[in-house]
Write an enzyme that holds these catalytic residues in place. Structure first.
Site, PDB file in Angstrom:
ATOM      1  CG  ASN A 584      60.051  13.029  32.571  1.00  0.00           C
ATOM      2  OD1 ASN A 584      60.509  13.792  31.719  1.00  0.00           O
ATOM      3  ND2 ASN A 584      59.646  13.451  33.747  1.00  0.00           N
ATOM      4  CB  CYS A 586      57.187  16.874  33.115  1.00  0.00           C
ATOM      5  SG  CYS A 586      55.792  16.420  34.169  1.00  0.00           S
ATOM      6  CD  GLU A 588      61.049  16.536  34.351  1.00  0.00           C
ATOM      7  OE1 GLU A 588      60.703  16.189  35.489  1.00  0.00           O
ATOM      8  OE2 GLU A 588      60.268  16.551  33.380  1.00  0.00           O
TER       9      GLU A 588
END
Length: 959
Positions: A584, A586, A588
């Site tokens: 995604n 970021c 994670e």
């Protein structure tokens, strides 16, 4: 304001160079200046230019009058001064005359015009002495009583007693703070006719100037902001002017709460269903004393971006905010009030915090509560532009986006419909970039998206260049994040210095959905097919050269990030029904996507610091927190407002959530553990094991109560393979993985429960950056090491002095906290490593991010990764980058079994200003930090540049 000075060479008197804003001249609309006698006059920016010119003339003589150099320098300095003034003053739009002169002095010093600055400082000191003498001799009459302008325009006498009482109340219960300096400084900035908002701002800013000397003043500043918020909110919901102290709120909160809900419903901001709760019961459950737990950065962030407002007025107080979020999450529970109170207690205690979209939208008329959305873009115009439209719809209500662009055919590939050649994936990425900027999530934060491309795609080299500031701007995406989706086979070719072949996905469609041994077989078959002339679009490169370019671009532009396809898929619990094609925004989240399925993840984070007791990690408290948090996250899935059907179908079918953590470094410091140590790696292991155990256990309990998720059968869960067990799958596919597999808890019993009862959620854990919610809770973000021990954090709410309070506490205990220590921390950019009088044990505990070898971060991340069914946002820091160091670091991350990495951060070229608050006469914060790293030469063999800026207010990760 007459003044003369002496030219250093001739000794002759020269022209004045003070700032006199009384002369008639064009003014700057909306800004005003408080003079020393309390009078308020329009602010005239041109006077700064005049004053600076006179200052140079006073030092350099009349020959400077026609100098182009002096003219250009003065114009630049004047612009800096005005920019600094307007940035610092914020909404008050009001300067004190001393503020203006302070900024002129600072600008001269920053510009290294030391002779001019010295003369200017000496002149100011002389004039201050003259004014003092004149005042004593003339026995001037006292200034008339000041009046305050109410919202209806009436002028009322300043209630000095209430001002003093509010400041004293804000200081209650806090060590080493005093009301007196705050009141004194606040009064100095008052004027006749000051508004109520400006009056509140004066005391807040006065307290803020003291934060660097004593961290507890951040709580004082927050409590003074609370006084302003109480007046604003209570007056709005009651329809009459109303002020209340913190003590008053012990009774007032409960009666305010029903009025707050009604106001929100009338404004069409709150879901009318909330009015059907027992509001009296919920109001009585509010805990006003928890308003005292905010630090200034956290409360100001909530005030600016989270609290509900209408007609320019905030009407949501903090405890009402947490209860509104809790009610929204409990809206479908059987005993709604009991669950709302349970959720409220968890949120308002800061033991756990939901993600930003949940905080924004829970309990509102558009409850889009999910954090992240992952999509796969198809290889035709309809699919591509549907993907762009989906991005816009998902981003509108605060969703972060990850797009898998690998299926889109490459540059030069044949297009059947037009018998032409494809322009590749890059032009469409430009469209996606501009869409993200256009949809700015209601002004709350920038729309943000990350594009992923597999390393075998023929457009990969152009993809690497997307964030460069040179080249054809039509083939650049200056705002979009980018990430490499790297198969293990490529890393093996890098290790062996082998060849790597790039393909267009329309000719090699299987590669997109394959990983592990199956990918290797198909890839090698396509290489053979290309060699025999069976493919039209392909290109051979040296794997090591492509790897070096990936790392070069990562350092120069901060992108693309490095993420690993195979461990994300091999260890995925859901490999039986799909493929993880990207992460995604970021890095994670690792969930399956396809043309028909948009993955959704729902995030929240445990505050690890709050679960550290005198005896270490409090497992009982952690179990309670995780159990309630998992229920809240699972509720998000059913309550959520879905903007596209593919997201709804996916989320309801698989029910993934991502429980993470924050405050990791704070926990280490409380436990007296250095980040760069085996003990820290062990704590990362044990703390994540406990979170993993209780998260999985909670999902089993939810499955027993509510039913298992629809796609459970065939998953790793259904086979009794937990995240710790899936390490063996990765080792089988890629021998040589260096992951620890030790454990301490009773996992055998939990495996049996998982197989027998099932799981409510396909995925349970993911560690997000938590930048904003950690600010709200007043702890270090996520799993990050501290950036600096004293710095100024910039975000969309402004600039905030951040001091490591635990460090200050330890230094005080050893008699080392004084003005000299503050000055040293600034000089060494928040680092304790070079301050000789700090003991070595404290240097180890409080080492900052750039003083810690990033290998320690990877070791700790590897220990966490063995327990996590998704991934973690892992930033890497490197103070003195070189090509060799980056190569070693990212190969090490791959070998340690990490699924993803995030930003590469390098030390900035400019640092904390060396001035002190005392040196600026206690005005607005004189410490600032510019962290946009400048180009740094690494070695003669490669041209390296800059990495992502730490705490860049334009960076989504820092919001």
């Amino acid at each position: 304001m007459p003044a003369t000075s002496t030219h250093p060479a001739s000794g002759a008197a020269t022209a004045p160079f003070s700032i006199d804003l009384r002369e008639a001249a064009p003014t700057q609309p909306g800004y005003r200046v408080i003079r020393r006698n309390g009078a308020v006059t329009p602010f005239d920016a041109t006077k700064i230019t005049v004053a600076l010119t006179k200052a140079f003339l006073a030092v350099e003589g009349s020959t400077a009058a026609g100098s182009r150099r002096v003219h250009d320098v003065v114009e630049d300095l004047a612009e800096q001064v005005f920019s600094a003034l307007t940035r610092r003053v914020g909404e008050g739009r009001l300067f004190h005359i001393e503020d203006v002169q302070d900024q002129v002095e600072l600008a001269l010093m920053r510009g290294e015009h030391h002779k001019v600055a010295r003369a200017y400082v000496l002149y100011r000191e002389e004039r201050a002495r003259e004014r003092s003498a004149e005042k004593a001799a003339a026995a001037e009459p006292a200034l008339p009583s000041l009046r305050v302008k109410a919202e209806d325009g009436t002028l009322l006498p300043l209630d000095e007693l209430r001002l003093a009482r509010i400041v004293e109340e804000a200081c209650e219960g806090l060590d080493a703070v005093s009301a007196a300096p705050i009141v004194t400084e606040a009064k100095r900035n008052l004027y006749d006719g000051i508004t109520l908002d400006e009056l509140s701002l004066a005391s807040i800013l006065a307290a803020r100037t003291l934060v660097e000397q004593e961290p507890n003043y951040t709580y004082v500043s927050a409590r003074l902001l609370m006084d302003r918020l109480r007046r604003e909110a209570l007056s709005f919901v009651s329809g009459r002017s109303e002020q209340a102290t913190q003590a008053d709120m012990s009774a007032r909160y409960a009666s305010y709460f029903p009025d707050f809900v009604k106001t929100g419903i009338d404004a069409e901001l709150i879901d009318p269903e909330l009015a059907r709760f027992d509001l009296a019961r919920l109001g009585a459950a509010l805990k006003p004393e928890r308003d005292l737990n905010f630090q200034y950065l956290g409360l100001q962030t909530l005030y600016d971006r989270y609290f509900l407002h209408t007609k320019g007025k905030r009407f949501e107080l903090p405890q009402a905010f947490f209860m509104r979020v809790a009610m929204g999450l409990a809206i479908r529970e059987i005993d709604r009030e009991a669950r709302a109170i349970e959720f409220y207690d968890l949120l308002s205690s800061f033991d756990f915090m939901a993600s930003t979209p949940t905080l924004f939208n829970s309990g509102t008329t558009r409850p889009q509560l999910s954090s992240c959305f992952l999509t796969t873009i198809g290889d035709d115009l309809d699919a591509i532009f549907k993907g762009v439209k989906d991005n816009a719809l998902l981003a509108k209500y605060s969703g972060g986006l990850g797009n898998d662009w690998t299926p889109v055919r490459g540059l030069g590939a044949h297009i059947n419909g037009t018998n032409g050649e494809s322009q590749g994936v890059v032009p469409f990425l430009k469209v996606a970039n501009d869409t993200a900027i256009a949809v700015n999530q209601g002004g709350k934060r920038k729309g943000a998206v990350c594009a992923y491309l597999e390393t075998w795609h023929v457009d990969i080299e152009e993809f690497l260049d997307l964030r460069k500031n040179t080249g054809d701007d039509r083939r650049r995406t200056h705002d979009m994040n980018t990430a490499n989706w790297v198969p293990d086979l490529f890393m093996e070719r890098v290790e062996s210095d082998g060849e790597w072949t790039l393909f267009s996905p329309d000719e090699t469609p299987e590669l997109h959905d394959l990983y592990g041994k199956a990918f290797r077989a198909a890839y090698e078959a396509y290489e053979a097919k290309a060699a025999s002339g069976g493919l039209k679009v392909f290109r051979k490169v040296r794997a090591l050269d492509l790897w070096r370019k990936m790392l070069t671009m990562l350092f120069e532009t901060g992108h693309p990030w490095v993420t690993f396809k195979d461990p994300c898929n091999i260890r995925s619990p859901q490999g039986h029904i799909g493929v993880v094609h990207s992460s995604n925004l970021c890095t994670e989240i690792t969930l399956n996507t396809s043309r028909d399925e948009v993955a959704v993840c729902n995030l929240g984070s445990v505050n690890l610091l709050n679960h550290i007791s005198e005896n270490g990690l409090d497992l009982d408290r952690l179990a309670r927190t995780v159990g309630t948090a998992m229920r809240m996250l699972d509720n998000v899935i059913d309550i959520n407002f879905y903007t596209i059907p593919e997201a709804r179908n996916s989320n309801l079918k698989h029910r993934p959530v991502g429980l993470g953590l924050m405050g990791f470094q704070d926990a280490l410091q409380k436990l007296r553990i250095a980040y760069a140590s085996d003990a820290a790696v062990e704590f990362a292991d044990r703390s994540m094991e406990a979170i993993s155990y209780h998260a999985i256990s909670a999902s089993v309990e939810l499955a027993a109560e509510r039913g298992r998720y629809a796609s459970f059968e065939g998953s790793l869960w259904s086979k009794g393979i937990l995240p710790i067990d899936s390490i063996k799958l990765l080792e089988d596919a890629r021998p040589g993985v260096e992951m620890d597999a030790g454990s301490t808890l009773d996992w055998d019993a939990l495996r049996k429960r998982v197989k027998k009862t099932g799981m409510r959620n396909s995925n349970t854990m993911a560690i997000a950056p938590t930048a904003t919610i950690s600010n709200i809770c007043g702890v270090s973000q996520s799993i990050e090491p501290g950036y600096q021990n004293l710095f100024v954090k910039s975000n969309m709410s402004g600039d905030f002095t951040v001091v490591n309070a635990q460090l200050v506490h330890d230094l005080k205990q050893r008699g080392l906290w004084d003005e000299v220590m503050v000055s040293d921390l600034k000089y060494f950019d928040g680092s304790v490593g070079q301050i000789d009088r700090i003991p070595d044990d404290l240097k180890a505990i409080y080492a900052t991010a750039f003083e810690i070898d990033s290998a320690w971060l990877i070791e700790a991340a590897s220990r966490r990764q063995k327990w996590i069914d998704q991934a973690q946002s892992l930033n890497l820091y490197i103070a003195n980058p070189s090509g060799r160091k980056l190569d070693e670091l990212y190969r090490f991350a791959w070998k340690k079994g990490l699924k993803t990495t995030y930003y590469l951060r390098s030390r900035s070229a400019t640092h904390v200003e060396k001035s002190t608050l005392k040196g600026t006469d206690g005005k607005l914060n004189a410490v600032s930090s510019t962290v946009a790293a400048a180009p740094i030469a690494i070695n003669p063999d490669a041209a390296w540049g800059k990495a992502c800026a730490v705490d860049d207010p334009e960076c989504e990760a820092c919001q």
